[in-house]
Write a protein that holds these residues in place. Structure first.
Motif, PDB file in Angstrom:
ATOM      1  N   LYS A  33       0.835  -1.195   0.000  1.00  0.00           N
ATOM      2  CA  LYS A  33       0.000   0.000   0.000  1.00  0.00           C
ATOM      3  C   LYS A  33       0.873   1.250   0.000  1.00  0.00           C
ATOM      4  CE  LYS A  33      -3.966  -2.020   2.375  1.00  0.00           C
ATOM      5  NZ  LYS A  33      -4.872  -1.918   3.529  1.00  0.00           N
ATOM      6  N   PRO A  34       0.400   2.345  -0.667  1.00  0.00           N
ATOM      7  CA  PRO A  34       1.160   3.586  -0.644  1.00  0.00           C
ATOM      8  C   PRO A  34       1.282   4.122   0.773  1.00  0.00           C
ATOM      9  CG  PRO A  34      -0.554   3.635  -2.339  1.00  0.00           C
ATOM     10  CD  PRO A  34      -0.801   2.438  -1.489  1.00  0.00           C
ATOM     11  N   PHE A  35       2.348   4.890   1.014  1.00  0.00           N
ATOM     12  CA  PHE A  35       2.572   5.488   2.322  1.00  0.00           C
ATOM     13  C   PHE A  35       1.461   6.475   2.637  1.00  0.00           C
ATOM     14  CE2 PHE A  35       4.214   9.074   4.774  1.00  0.00           C
ATOM     15  CZ  PHE A  35       4.639   8.416   5.921  1.00  0.00           C
ATOM     16  N   ARG A  36       0.942   6.466   3.849  1.00  0.00           N
ATOM     17  CA  ARG A  36      -0.088   7.398   4.283  1.00  0.00           C
ATOM     18  C   ARG A  36       0.346   8.074   5.575  1.00  0.00           C
ATOM     19  NH1 ARG A  36      -3.043   7.751  -0.284  1.00  0.00           N
ATOM     20  NH2 ARG A  36      -3.495   5.681  -1.062  1.00  0.00           N
ATOM     21  N   VAL A  37      -0.070   9.328   5.761  1.00  0.00           N
ATOM     22  CA  VAL A  37       0.232  10.044   7.001  1.00  0.00           C
ATOM     23  C   VAL A  37      -0.633   9.480   8.113  1.00  0.00           C
ATOM     24  CG1 VAL A  37       0.150  12.250   8.182  1.00  0.00           C
ATOM     25  CG2 VAL A  37       0.866  12.146   5.811  1.00  0.00           C
ATOM     26  N   PRO A  38      -0.029   8.927   9.161  1.00  0.00           N
ATOM     27  CA  PRO A  38      -0.826   8.371  10.259  1.00  0.00           C
ATOM     28  C   PRO A  38      -1.509   9.461  11.051  1.00  0.00           C
ATOM     29  CG  PRO A  38       1.500   8.350  10.833  1.00  0.00           C
ATOM     30  CD  PRO A  38       1.408   8.792   9.384  1.00  0.00           C
ATOM     31  N   GLN A  89      -0.752  16.547  -1.326  1.00  0.00           N
ATOM     32  CA  GLN A  89      -2.022  16.556  -0.609  1.00  0.00           C
ATOM     33  C   GLN A  89      -3.127  15.886  -1.416  1.00  0.00           C
ATOM     34  OE1 GLN A  89      -2.658  20.741   0.076  1.00  0.00           O
ATOM     35  NE2 GLN A  89      -1.354  20.782   1.899  1.00  0.00           N
ATOM     36  N   LYS A  90      -3.076  16.072  -2.748  1.00  0.00           N
ATOM     37  CA  LYS A  90      -4.116  15.527  -3.615  1.00  0.00           C
ATOM     38  C   LYS A  90      -3.525  15.289  -4.994  1.00  0.00           C
ATOM     39  CE  LYS A  90      -7.042  18.228  -5.696  1.00  0.00           C
ATOM     40  NZ  LYS A  90      -8.118  19.203  -6.014  1.00  0.00           N
ATOM     41  N   GLY A  91      -3.968  14.225  -5.653  1.00  0.00           N
ATOM     42  CA  GLY A  91      -3.560  13.976  -7.027  1.00  0.00           C
ATOM     43  C   GLY A  91      -2.478  12.915  -7.147  1.00  0.00           C
ATOM     44  N   ARG A  92      -2.020  12.718  -8.364  1.00  0.00           N
ATOM     45  CA  ARG A  92      -1.021  11.696  -8.673  1.00  0.00           C
ATOM     46  C   ARG A  92       0.033  12.295  -9.587  1.00  0.00           C
ATOM     47  NH1 ARG A  92      -6.157  10.114  -9.100  1.00  0.00           N
ATOM     48  NH2 ARG A  92      -6.873   8.372  -7.801  1.00  0.00           N
ATOM     49  N   LEU A  93       1.276  11.916  -9.358  1.00  0.00           N
ATOM     50  CA  LEU A  93       2.386  12.389 -10.181  1.00  0.00           C
ATOM     51  C   LEU A  93       3.279  11.213 -10.541  1.00  0.00           C
ATOM     52  CD1 LEU A  93       2.089  14.566  -7.532  1.00  0.00           C
ATOM     53  CD2 LEU A  93       3.420  15.940  -9.138  1.00  0.00           C
ATOM     54  N   LEU A 109       5.809   6.308  -9.074  1.00  0.00           N
ATOM     55  CA  LEU A 109       4.541   7.032  -9.074  1.00  0.00           C
ATOM     56  C   LEU A 109       4.269   7.445  -7.634  1.00  0.00           C
ATOM     57  CD1 LEU A 109       2.419   4.545 -11.232  1.00  0.00           C
ATOM     58  CD2 LEU A 109       3.687   6.542 -12.037  1.00  0.00           C
ATOM     59  N   VAL A 110       3.697   8.621  -7.451  1.00  0.00           N
ATOM     60  CA  VAL A 110       3.401   9.087  -6.097  1.00  0.00           C
ATOM     61  C   VAL A 110       1.970   9.590  -6.025  1.00  0.00           C
ATOM     62  CG1 VAL A 110       5.784   9.675  -5.521  1.00  0.00           C
ATOM     63  CG2 VAL A 110       4.335  11.384  -6.588  1.00  0.00           C
ATOM     64  N   GLY A 111       1.396   9.497  -4.830  1.00  0.00           N
ATOM     65  CA  GLY A 111       0.023   9.928  -4.616  1.00  0.00           C
ATOM     66  C   GLY A 111      -0.124  10.633  -3.286  1.00  0.00           C
ATOM     67  N   PRO A 112      -1.349  10.890  -2.856  1.00  0.00           N
ATOM     68  CA  PRO A 112      -1.602  11.623  -1.611  1.00  0.00           C
ATOM     69  C   PRO A 112      -0.896  10.996  -0.415  1.00  0.00           C
ATOM     70  CG  PRO A 112      -3.634  11.351  -2.853  1.00  0.00           C
ATOM     71  CD  PRO A 112      -2.600  10.505  -3.539  1.00  0.00           C
ATOM     72  N   GLY A 113      -0.305  11.849   0.417  1.00  0.00           N
ATOM     73  CA  GLY A 113       0.373  11.382   1.618  1.00  0.00           C
ATOM     74  C   GLY A 113       1.831  11.045   1.422  1.00  0.00           C
TER      75      GLY A 113
END
Length: 260
Positions: A33-38, A89-93, A109-113
């Motif tokens: 899973k992508p990294f998320r801010v806890p 904060q939002k979106g995909r790059l 690829l990177v996404g939110p968080g």
């Protein structure tokens, strides 16, 4: 960082502003899973308000600036000054590198968080080593290197969060390398589709992959557009995806296929 694939690059539209605007299959075959801010746990000290990492990364302030990107706009380009780190904060790059002879490779690829441009924190290299381009409309927080260093030294919560991100990113890089070295282009495509489908809510990944061309998918896995078209049609017949203008991923069967 490892290369997911390489191909002939194409120019991306730059953001016109004064400031530079600037995931993985383990060896078992599972998709991480992508990294998320806890969720932060405030700890007041000396009567002061507790530092809140989530709030710090959500708004502008000293050394921080909110940036909005449209699709195909560039957050930062290879060769730009490496003087800031970016929080998505939002979106995909997608993050790419370009060789001296013009070949482009997508490295992550990177996404939110997630963070971007973290190499400025870890080395004395004065220039960005890659280019970050928006795949969708994006909201980023640009944090100056000086401010990020200050907060990392003073606030344990953000320091632990950033370290967790770096460890997660390192595991992703290793899985990318395994994928590139040992998997067929068909399985690399399956993995990319699963990764794209995971850039949703933390509790329930999206099943609809953001609009993306077969040509770009081919670049990302290191094959031709015709092969991607062949694999996509095969995945659709096998029930792994629904593909009619947009791509809807059926995560479970595609994951099983990836682990075979």
């Amino acid at each position: 960082m490892n290369l997911l694939a390489s191909s002939t690059g194409r120019p991306a539209k730059r953001v016109l502003s004064g400031d530079s605007v600037r995931s993985a299959k383990p060896a078992t075959g599972a998709i991480g899973k992508p990294f998320r801010v806890p969720t932060p746990k405030p700890q007041p000290t000396n009567g002061d308000a507790a530092f809140d990492a989530k709030a710090f990364l959500a708004k502008s302030g000293l050394g921080r600036k909110l940036l909005n990107l449209k699709k195909n706009e560039v957050a930062y380009a290879q060769g730009d000054p490496a003087d800031a780190i970016f929080y998505v904060q939002k979106g995909r790059l997608r993050v790419t590198v370009t060789s001296a002879n013009g070949k482009e490779a997508t490295i992550t690829l990177v996404g939110p968080g997630e963070f971007l441009g973290e190499n400025c924190m870890l080395s004395a290299h004065p220039l960005q080593l890659a280019t970050a381009t928006a795949m969708t409309d994006c909201a980023l927080l640009r944090i100056s290197k000086a401010e990020m260093v200050r907060v990392l030294h003073q606030e344990q919560e953000l320091s632990e969060l950033f370290m967790s991100f770096l460890l997660t990113r390192n595991a992703r890089i290793q899985a990318d390398l395994v994928d590139q070295l040992f998997n067929s282009s068909e399985k690399r495509l399956a993995r990319i589709l699963l990764l794209l489908a995971q850039f949703g809510k933390e509790s329930k990944p999206e099943t609809v992959v953001p609009k993306i061309s077969q040509e770009l998918l081919a670049e990302m896995i290191g094959t031709t557009r015709s092969r991607v078209s062949f694999f996509m049609n095969r995945f659709r017949k096998l029930g792994f995806i629904e593909y009619n203008g947009e791509i809807r991923v059926h995560n479970t069967p595609l994951n099983i296929f990836l682990q075979e």
